[in-house]
Scaffold this motif. Structure first.
Motif, PDB file in Angstrom:
ATOM      1  N   VAL A 149      14.263  -9.754   3.802  1.00 48.74           N
ATOM      2  CA  VAL A 149      13.652 -11.038   3.756  1.00 48.74           C
ATOM      3  C   VAL A 149      14.315 -12.375   4.587  1.00 48.74           C
ATOM      4  O   VAL A 149      13.879 -13.068   5.176  1.00 48.74           O
ATOM      5  CB  VAL A 149      13.473 -11.807   2.142  1.00 48.74           C
ATOM      6  N   LEU A 150      15.845 -12.419   4.241  1.00 49.46           N
ATOM      7  CA  LEU A 150      16.486 -13.495   5.130  1.00 49.46           C
ATOM      8  C   LEU A 150      16.344 -13.055   6.662  1.00 49.46           C
ATOM      9  O   LEU A 150      16.330 -13.944   7.573  1.00 49.46           O
ATOM     10  CB  LEU A 150      17.872 -13.671   4.641  1.00 49.46           C
ATOM     11  N   ASP A 151      16.619 -11.679   7.053  1.00 49.38           N
ATOM     12  CA  ASP A 151      16.548 -11.421   8.437  1.00 49.38           C
ATOM     13  C   ASP A 151      15.124 -11.675   8.972  1.00 49.38           C
ATOM     14  O   ASP A 151      14.806 -12.347  10.055  1.00 49.38           O
ATOM     15  CB  ASP A 151      16.776  -9.795   8.494  1.00 49.38           C
ATOM     16  N   GLY A 152      14.113 -11.472   8.071  1.00 49.42           N
ATOM     17  CA  GLY A 152      12.785 -11.819   8.581  1.00 49.42           C
ATOM     18  C   GLY A 152      12.552 -13.299   8.951  1.00 49.42           C
ATOM     19  O   GLY A 152      11.932 -13.649   9.712  1.00 49.42           O
ATOM     20  N   TYR A 153      12.938 -14.270   7.924  1.00 47.90           N
ATOM     21  CA  TYR A 153      12.875 -15.633   7.796  1.00 47.90           C
ATOM     22  C   TYR A 153      13.646 -15.958   9.225  1.00 47.90           C
ATOM     23  O   TYR A 153      13.097 -16.848   9.897  1.00 47.90           O
ATOM     24  CB  TYR A 153      13.150 -16.252   6.706  1.00 47.90           C
ATOM     25  N   GLN A 154      14.970 -15.587   9.403  1.00 49.31           N
ATOM     26  CA  GLN A 154      15.753 -15.932  10.472  1.00 49.31           C
ATOM     27  C   GLN A 154      15.039 -15.761  11.695  1.00 49.31           C
ATOM     28  O   GLN A 154      15.085 -16.456  12.634  1.00 49.31           O
ATOM     29  CB  GLN A 154      17.069 -15.397  10.474  1.00 49.31           C
ATOM     30  N   ALA A 212       2.355 -11.937   8.536  1.00 53.35           N
ATOM     31  CA  ALA A 212       1.379 -11.806   9.739  1.00 53.35           C
ATOM     32  C   ALA A 212       2.025 -11.299  10.882  1.00 53.35           C
ATOM     33  O   ALA A 212       1.720 -10.563  11.777  1.00 53.35           O
ATOM     34  CB  ALA A 212       0.610 -13.109  10.149  1.00 53.35           C
ATOM     35  N   GLY A 213       3.438 -11.741  11.060  1.00 56.19           N
ATOM     36  CA  GLY A 213       4.218 -11.362  12.164  1.00 56.19           C
ATOM     37  C   GLY A 213       5.027  -9.991  11.670  1.00 56.19           C
ATOM     38  O   GLY A 213       5.859  -9.376  12.635  1.00 56.19           O
ATOM     39  N   GLY A 214       4.923  -9.353  10.696  1.00 56.77           N
ATOM     40  CA  GLY A 214       5.279  -8.108  10.409  1.00 56.77           C
ATOM     41  C   GLY A 214       7.090  -8.160  10.241  1.00 56.77           C
ATOM     42  O   GLY A 214       7.656  -7.085  10.523  1.00 56.77           O
ATOM     43  N   LEU A 215       7.409  -9.151   9.890  1.00 50.28           N
ATOM     44  CA  LEU A 215       8.714  -9.645   9.592  1.00 50.28           C
ATOM     45  C   LEU A 215       9.259  -9.184   8.263  1.00 50.28           C
ATOM     46  O   LEU A 215      10.558  -8.888   7.941  1.00 50.28           O
ATOM     47  CB  LEU A 215       8.888 -11.037   9.940  1.00 50.28           C
ATOM     48  N   VAL A 216       8.287  -9.102   7.188  1.00 47.73           N
ATOM     49  CA  VAL A 216       8.536  -8.769   5.943  1.00 47.73           C
ATOM     50  C   VAL A 216       7.425  -7.987   5.411  1.00 47.73           C
ATOM     51  O   VAL A 216       6.281  -8.029   6.156  1.00 47.73           O
ATOM     52  CB  VAL A 216       9.001  -9.753   4.937  1.00 47.73           C
ATOM     53  N   SER A 217       7.676  -7.280   4.188  1.00 46.76           N
ATOM     54  CA  SER A 217       6.403  -6.424   3.723  1.00 46.76           C
ATOM     55  C   SER A 217       6.132  -7.111   2.359  1.00 46.76           C
ATOM     56  O   SER A 217       6.917  -7.918   1.798  1.00 46.76           O
ATOM     57  CB  SER A 217       6.764  -4.979   3.586  1.00 46.76           C
ATOM     58  N   GLU A 218       4.827  -6.910   1.964  1.00 51.15           N
ATOM     59  CA  GLU A 218       4.378  -7.238   0.775  1.00 51.15           C
ATOM     60  C   GLU A 218       5.555  -6.703  -0.404  1.00 51.15           C
ATOM     61  O   GLU A 218       5.983  -7.453  -1.355  1.00 51.15           O
ATOM     62  CB  GLU A 218       3.103  -6.950   0.290  1.00 51.15           C
ATOM     63  N   ALA A 219       6.148  -5.453  -0.306  1.00 50.37           N
ATOM     64  CA  ALA A 219       6.943  -4.923  -1.249  1.00 50.37           C
ATOM     65  C   ALA A 219       8.283  -5.773  -1.087  1.00 50.37           C
ATOM     66  O   ALA A 219       8.696  -6.119  -2.248  1.00 50.37           O
ATOM     67  CB  ALA A 219       7.138  -3.526  -0.761  1.00 50.37           C
ATOM     68  N   ASP A 220       8.592  -6.113  -0.084  1.00 48.73           N
ATOM     69  CA  ASP A 220       9.965  -7.129  -0.120  1.00 48.73           C
ATOM     70  C   ASP A 220       9.562  -8.372  -0.793  1.00 48.73           C
ATOM     71  O   ASP A 220      10.564  -8.648  -1.533  1.00 48.73           O
ATOM     72  CB  ASP A 220      10.080  -7.287   1.431  1.00 48.73           C
ATOM     73  N   LEU A 221       8.581  -8.722  -0.546  1.00 46.09           N
ATOM     74  CA  LEU A 221       8.345 -10.287  -1.219  1.00 46.09           C
ATOM     75  C   LEU A 221       8.063 -10.099  -2.840  1.00 46.09           C
ATOM     76  O   LEU A 221       8.566 -10.889  -3.642  1.00 46.09           O
ATOM     77  CB  LEU A 221       7.102 -10.796  -0.542  1.00 46.09           C
TER      78      LEU A 221
END
Length: 280
Positions: A149-154, A212-221
């Motif tokens: 999650v943090l990688d996706g956010y960064q 939307a950007g494919g940076l995380v998945s629903e399962a991750d959230l």
């Protein structure tokens, strides 16, 4: 992260709850005078602007933000709220005794240039206080879900032009800009810890863009949300670096600030009409 006022208010209030005591402690360590004129850049929900107005009852506080829906101009009599894009500023040189910005400059592409402008806005002897997040590497988290999650956010922040490691250079930037008495400190962030967490509002608001950007998945959230309910889930995702410096009185003289505006006697000079609006 969207125009919905309710999630944004929640995010701003979570920041205030977790960082305000740290911020006011830093400013209180400076020789703040009751008649100081202060500039709060990126005022958010206004807690520091209100505090400064009470701290400087004989001065003025100008609270500037691109979105002023969360600011109450009538809450304190010596508070002036200005809706503006600060990347197109026109403040008078030497107008302010204290300028404070928190979690703002790292998101702007002209962050270094804006730092230099802020130094010019200071009165001789005035103080600049800047507080920004320094994100720790996502891969160093002890929790795999936080790594993702943090990688996706960064990555999302980088795509938007933000630099979440820029804070490390704040003391050097201030020194190169000519400020003296440069000092700094840090405040550890908390992810998890039940009611101590401030990251759920941030990730929840960013979630649509991350998905939307494919940076995380629903399962991750979902996994991240569930982890926050566990009292043993505690992580340190970032350090807030607060740096400050004083404009030396021996610097070259700056022009006298503009006269007070007629409708608000004693108020700091306003931005020009062309500077209002836009996106920061």
């Amino acid at each position: 992260m969207g125009d919905d006022a309710s999630p944004e208010r929640h995010r701003l209030e979570s920041i205030q709850r977790s960082v305000d005591t740290f911020t006011t402690g830093v400013i209180d360590s400076l020789p703040v005078g009751p008649s100081w004129n202060c500039l709060e850049l990126g005022a958010g929900a206004g807690s520091i602007a209100y505090w400064l107005a009470e701290r400087c009852p004989d001065g003025w506080v100008t609270a500037v933000d691109i979105d002023t829906r969360h600011l109450d101009a009538g809450r304190v009599p010596n508070l002036y709220v200005q809706r503006a894009d600060i990347t197109h500023e026109n403040f008078a040189p030497g107008a302010f005794d204290l300028i404070h910005a928190r979690y703002l400059l790292c998101h702007l592409s002209v962050r270094d240039e804006l730092m230099a402008r802020a130094v010019r806005w200071l009165a001789p002897g005035g103080w600049l206080v800047v507080e920004e997040p320094y994100h720790l590497p996502a891969a160093t988290s002890p929790f795999p879900v936080v790594q993702r999650v943090l990688d996706g956010y960064q990555r999302y922040c980088r795509e938007q032009g933000a630099d979440m490691t820029w804070a490390r250079g704040l003391p050097a930037l201030m020194a190169r800009a000519g400020l003296s008495d440069v000092a700094y400190t840090g405040n550890l962030g908390c992810m998890g810890g039940l009611d101590k967490d401030r990251w759920f509002p941030l990730i929840a608001q960013a979630a649509p863009a991350l998905l939307a950007g494919g940076l995380v998945s629903e399962a991750d959230l979902v996994q991240f949300s569930e982890a926050l309910k566990n009292p043993t889930f505690i992580d340190i995702p970032q350090i807030t670096i607060s740096a400050w410096g004083r404009r030396p009185k021996e610097l070259a003289e700056v022009p006298t600030p503009s006269e007070p505006t007629p409708d608000r006697p004693g108020a700091p000079s306003r931005l020009t009409p062309d500077s209002a609006g836009g996106a920061a």
